[in-house]
Design an enzyme around this catalytic site. Structure first.
Site, PDB file in Angstrom:
ATOM      1  N   THR A 104       0.826  -1.214   0.000  1.00  0.00           N
ATOM      2  CA  THR A 104       0.000   0.000   0.000  1.00  0.00           C
ATOM      3  C   THR A 104       0.852   1.252   0.000  1.00  0.00           C
ATOM      4  O   THR A 104       0.522   2.250  -0.649  1.00  0.00           O
ATOM      5  CB  THR A 104      -0.939   0.000   1.220  1.00  0.00           C
ATOM      6  OG1 THR A 104      -1.800  -1.131   1.143  1.00  0.00           O
ATOM      7  CG2 THR A 104      -1.771   1.268   1.277  1.00  0.00           C
TER       8      THR A 104
ATOM      9  N   THR B 193       1.053  -4.490   4.314  1.00  0.00           N
ATOM     10  CA  THR B 193       0.722  -4.868   5.687  1.00  0.00           C
ATOM     11  C   THR B 193       0.077  -6.244   5.808  1.00  0.00           C
ATOM     12  O   THR B 193       0.115  -6.853   6.876  1.00  0.00           O
ATOM     13  CB  THR B 193      -0.223  -3.830   6.314  1.00  0.00           C
ATOM     14  OG1 THR B 193      -1.423  -3.746   5.536  1.00  0.00           O
ATOM     15  CG2 THR B 193       0.442  -2.475   6.402  1.00  0.00           C
TER      16      THR B 193
END
EC number: 3.5.1.1
Length: 327
Positions: A12, A89
């Site tokens: 991300t 993540t």
């Protein structure tokens, strides 16, 4: 002057929306991420390496094994003080745990990323990168092993987990607490992990270890089918102290007799596995039938440890000793 290497792997933090706004995908380089910082890095020089640009959900064990080898190669340079890895993540806790397990160097290894992609005005990536570079340059993290740094908090890779799907403070060390924090570029380490880290060397990570979650009344069907399809090991995310529904102890005995190790972890967030309960597939019966207990390792991390140990082609007795050492 401290020297830190930034290894960019996507996620991300390196992502932005497609032109049609339908999806977010990784693609930004490490140089672009470094240029996004809002605060200067006083006394720290940064070298950038672009490893791979992918969402962490798309990574595999072979890629992370190569990443760990690359980290060691970078840290073998006497002029490099530490490494920062930008990473998605979703599986960051797994890659960080493998780095904790496999990286031979004691120099700081810091994983970080973002929950808000780089195209959002309030992206958390630049601050996380800045804090992580400061941490990687700090001698206080020497010997700690790989850590995750998010929202200023430093978490050891051994216990950390992603606890929220979207919040920027997603990472938690449940039951253990963070190791320290970074405050305006200053590293404050409050505690060190109690067990001394012993790095494991393995030529490869076996991708054929399967993780199976147990629920009320589930059967060992998936466990048996996985072994028949070529699984080299099974990790059960089991109940409580390490107990399973009916039939799992018998299935464990059959698999272990075929040379397929079975590891029993707990689906609980805190506490250790222990053989307490008997009959059918209680922990005592599972262990009597050849299962090994994962201690306080989560099922996800127990699988990674088994992937590394199976890659070393250890016997059942050696597997038992290794799990006792690392869990």
């Amino acid at each position: 002057m401290k020297n830190v290497t930034l290894i960019a792997t996507g996620g991300t933090i390196a992502s932005s929306e497609d032109k049609d706004g339908r999806a977010v995908n990784a693609g930004l380089t490490g140089e672009t991420l470094l240029n996004s910082l809002h605060s200067p890095l006083d006394g720290i020089a940064v070298t950038v390496e672009n490893f791979e640009a992918a969402g962490s959900y798309a990574l595999d064990l072979e890629t992370i094994h190569r990443l760990c080898r690359r980290i060691d190669n970078v840290l073998a340079d006497d002029t490099v003080d530490g490494v920062v890895i930008t990473h998605g993540t979703d599986t960051m806790e797994e890659s960080a745990f493998l780095a904790w397990l496999l990286v031979q160097s004691d120099k700081p290894v810091v994983f970080t990323g973002a929950q808000r992609h780089a195209g959002q005005p309030d992206t958390d990536g630049p601050r996380n990168i800045h804090d992580s570079i400061c941490a990687a340059a700090s001698p206080d993290l020497t010997g700690v092993g790989a850590v995750i740094l998010f929202e200023g908090d430093i978490h050891g890779a051994r216990y950390v987990t992603k606890a929220h799907t979207a919040r920027v403070d997603t990472f938690r060390s449940v039951g253990q607490g963070k190791l320290g924090e970074v405050d305006h570029g200053t590293v404050h380490l409050y505690t060190h992990p109690a067990p001394q880290r012993v790095a494991l060397d393995t030529p490869a990570l076996d991708p054929d270890v399967e993780l199976i979650a147990l629920g009320l009344g589930t059967t060992p069907r998936l466990m048996t089918l996985a072994a028949e399809a070529g699984a080299s090991g099974i990790v059960l995310s089991a109940f409580g102290r390490g107990n399973a529904p009916k039939g799992f102890a018998d299935a464990t005995a059959r698999l272990v007799a075929r040379g397929v190790p079975v590891i029993v972890a707990s689906r609980c967030q805190e506490g250790r596995t222990r053989a307490v309960y008997g009959k059918d597939s209680g922990g005592v019966t599972l262990v009597e039938n050849g299962a090994l207990l994962a201690g306080d390792l989560s099922a996800v991390k127990a699988r990674l440890l088994l992937c590394a140990l199976v890659g070393n082609k250890l016997s059942q007795d050696d597997l038992a000793k290794a799990f006792a050492q690392y869990s």
